[in-house]
Write an enzyme that holds these catalytic residues in place. Structure first.
Site, mmCIF file in Angstrom:
data_model
loop_
_atom_site.group_PDB
_atom_site.id
_atom_site.type_symbol
_atom_site.label_atom_id
_atom_site.label_comp_id
_atom_site.label_asym_id
_atom_site.label_seq_id
_atom_site.Cartn_x
_atom_site.Cartn_y
_atom_site.Cartn_z
ATOM 1 N N LYS A 263 -19.109 24.834 4.924
ATOM 2 C CA LYS A 263 -19.006 24.254 6.260
ATOM 3 C C LYS A 263 -20.045 24.859 7.201
ATOM 4 C CE LYS A 263 -14.895 23.964 8.146
ATOM 5 N NZ LYS A 263 -14.627 22.587 8.632
ATOM 6 N N CYS B 57 -1.489 10.782 20.843
ATOM 7 C CA CYS B 57 -0.730 11.778 21.602
ATOM 8 C C CYS B 57 -1.694 12.626 22.416
ATOM 9 C CB CYS B 57 0.114 12.640 20.671
ATOM 10 S SG CYS B 57 -0.837 13.696 19.550
ATOM 11 N N ARG C 177 -7.954 9.314 9.093
ATOM 12 C CA ARG C 177 -9.305 9.868 9.100
ATOM 13 C C ARG C 177 -9.599 10.672 7.839
ATOM 14 N NH1 ARG C 177 -11.466 15.514 10.416
ATOM 15 N NH2 ARG C 177 -13.669 15.122 10.843
ATOM 16 N N ARG C 178 -8.639 11.470 7.376
ATOM 17 C CA ARG C 178 -8.846 12.229 6.142
ATOM 18 C C ARG C 178 -8.941 11.278 4.943
ATOM 19 N NH1 ARG C 178 -8.443 17.546 7.089
ATOM 20 N NH2 ARG C 178 -8.383 18.054 4.863
ATOM 21 N N CYS D 196 -4.036 14.323 19.096
ATOM 22 C CA CYS D 196 -4.884 13.255 18.538
ATOM 23 C C CYS D 196 -5.912 12.780 19.560
ATOM 24 C CB CYS D 196 -4.021 12.089 18.067
ATOM 25 S SG CYS D 196 -3.083 12.448 16.563
ATOM 26 N N GLU E 226 -3.127 9.088 12.827
ATOM 27 C CA GLU E 226 -4.568 9.048 13.078
ATOM 28 C C GLU E 226 -5.315 10.053 12.208
ATOM 29 O OE1 GLU E 226 -2.621 8.418 17.225
ATOM 30 O OE2 GLU E 226 -2.133 9.359 15.308
ATOM 31 N N LYS F 165 -7.400 19.980 2.392
ATOM 32 C CA LYS F 165 -8.733 20.588 2.470
ATOM 33 C C LYS F 165 -9.258 20.961 1.084
ATOM 34 C CE LYS F 165 -8.513 22.767 7.079
ATOM 35 N NZ LYS F 165 -7.096 22.615 7.440
ATOM 36 N N LYS G 241 -8.728 15.260 19.191
ATOM 37 C CA LYS G 241 -9.447 15.107 17.922
ATOM 38 C C LYS G 241 -10.315 13.858 17.925
ATOM 39 C CE LYS G 241 -6.394 17.809 14.941
ATOM 40 N NZ LYS G 241 -5.597 17.861 13.694
#
EC number: 3.5.4.34
Length: 473
Positions: A441, A113, A64-65, A270, A60, A406, A273
């Site tokens: 950020k 999870c 998403r990334r 997950c 997951e 990242k 998130k």
């Protein structure tokens, strides 16, 4: 070997919806824009401060990334006016918004999870799901007395030593369920049940005693005799699981962290998130600089696996449903949750069924695969957080970075900004000089305000990495 799969699908509706009638539904265009596989995450001792390692490689998170990488490419198309993009100009200078004819759907071959995988086992015929057992993929009706295994076994980090050995009669076939406007719809073999979801589902102090309410069990008609286990551990500061045998083993609604093999991780489950994405969007803080609104998922579809509609609703939506005072554009989404009857052929249960008589232990695949609908290097394969084939000597080099790490996503963001004239940047990027990943950020003020509100009201125990892990350039 087995693994899990997740993906993001773009769905485009036709410009003219007037032709949508019961006998002639609207034809939509579907396109997979990102995919991910994986079951593992690294321990906190292996984390790096330069952002070049993937801490969490669950399917997951990889999907998403990979989706964020796709969004970056689409923003580049919009900003340079080279090709059609999924984005159109927003109302403010330098920002974009998603075209109104597009939505995104998230698919996962297994329940996330953590909280969504804490599923009640009922002592009656109409089970909410079928437990995984040796021949689960090939048999629709079976009297099971042993080798019943928790759905948590779909992942390496989930407890492999908690087989459930209750004798119970299982419901044949598969169930398809959906949450729409706060109501649950259960479909199975022509029988239908529906009813409102308990307003207290979001409560973090809801224990197994409350599972009967969550699953809408009439008193006397059935009893929760056990729950499927999740290997995800409660974060420090949360109430914690009782660990008692049977149905009282877990406490539901809590924040959980993915466990490691001896070395504890700092990766949230997950379920947690995805609940966060349903409030803050999937784009993250960086891309929020360039977007007028968050990019939300419209639906989540789960593949054929042990499943509870109510657990999914509680984990992804219910815990956050009373969050208030979010900044403009942010909100708890009315996410549709559905289950497919398609079994992912590389899932643990499917692979196990194929090799039921084969000797040897079935193990999860050590690699994670990322794919994005982008023209350059769309495929990215990693192991232990680095591109497959990375050696100790090459760690730290450009070649030893995943495209969705990242630092690489940050580099792609900065590359995008370099192609836009500075006087056309959004206000949040023009008002101050920004240098590090952390500074960029933090400068996404609306996103940070929304995240702060969510933490204060619901996710106060969320594990956050220290700022020195985000000081890279």
């Amino acid at each position: 070997m087995w693994t899990l799969l997740a993906a993001v699908v773009k769905i485009q509706s036709p410009a003219d919806k007037a032709c949508d009638t019961p006998d002639k539904p609207v034809q939509v265009t579907k396109e997979v824009v990102s995919m991910g596989t994986g079951t593992k995450c690294i321990g906190q001792s292996k984390m790096r401060k330069n952002g070049d390692i993937l801490n969490d490689s669950h399917a997951e998170v990889i999907a998403r990334r990979s989706f964020q990488r796709y969004l970056l490419h689409q923003l580049q198309l919009a900003a340079t006016l080279k090709e059609d993009s999924i984005f159109v100009p927003g109302t403010q200078k330098g920002v974009w918004k998603l075209r109104r004819d597009l939505i995104f759907v998230f698919f996962s071959s297994h329940t996330p999870c953590g909280d969504a995988s804490i599923i009640p086992m009922l002592e009656f015929e109409d089970q909410p799901c079928c437990p995984v057992f040796r021949n689960w993929a090939n048999n629709s009706s079976v009297e099971a007395s042993s080798n019943l295994e928790a759905p948590g076994n779909e992942r390496k980090c989930e407890d492999p030593d908690s087989p459930v050995t209750k004798k119970m009669r299982l419901e044949p076939g598969n169930a398809a369920r959906e949450v729409t406007n706060g109501a649950v719809h259960h479909q199975s073999f022509g029988k239908q049940k529906s009813g409102p979801i308990s307003p207290g589902i979001h409560s973090c102090d809801l224990t197994v005693e409350g599972l009967a309410t969550v699953t809408r069990i009439a008193p006397g008609s059935a009893k929760v005799i056990d729950v499927y286990r999740t290997g995800a551990k409660c974060v420090p500061g949360e109430a914690g699981d009782s660990g008692k045998p049977g149905a009282a083993f877990h406490q539901v609604g809590l924040l959980r962290v993915k466990p490691g093999r001896g070395d504890r991780t700092r990766s949230m489950s997950c379920s947690d998130k995805m609940a966060r994405w349903n409030v803050l969007g999937c784009q993250g803080a960086l891309l929020m600089h360039l977007l007028e609104e968050p990019i939300y998922l419209s639906a989540v579809v789960i593949g054929k696996c042990p499943y509870s509609q109510e657990a999914m609703q509680r984990a992804l939506i219910g815990r956050c449903q009373n969050v208030s005072a979010l900044p403009k554009g942010f909100g708890v989404q009315e996410l549709k949750i559905l289950q497919s009857d398609l079994l992912f052929e590389q899932s643990r249960s499917a692979v196990q069924a194929k090799r039921a008589d084969s000797p040897g232990r079935l193990v999860p695949c050590g690699a994670a695969i990322s794919w994005s609908a982008v023209p350059e290097q769309p495929l990215d394969v990693t192991a232990n957080g680095f591109p497959q084939g990375t050696t100790k000597k090459t760690i730290g080099s450009l070649q030893a970075r995943s495209q969705i790490s990242k630092v690489e996503l940050f580099r792609s963001f900065q590359k995008l900004l370099s192609r836009i004239a500075r006087d056309k940047w959004p206000h949040s990027l023009r008002v101050q000089k920004l240098d590090t990943y952390q500074e960029y950020k933090e400068a996404a003020s609306s996103y940070q305000e929304a995240w702060s509100t969510l933490r204060k009201q619901v996710f106060g125990s969320w594990i956050r990495n220290p700022p020195d892990y985000h000081q890279f350039k």
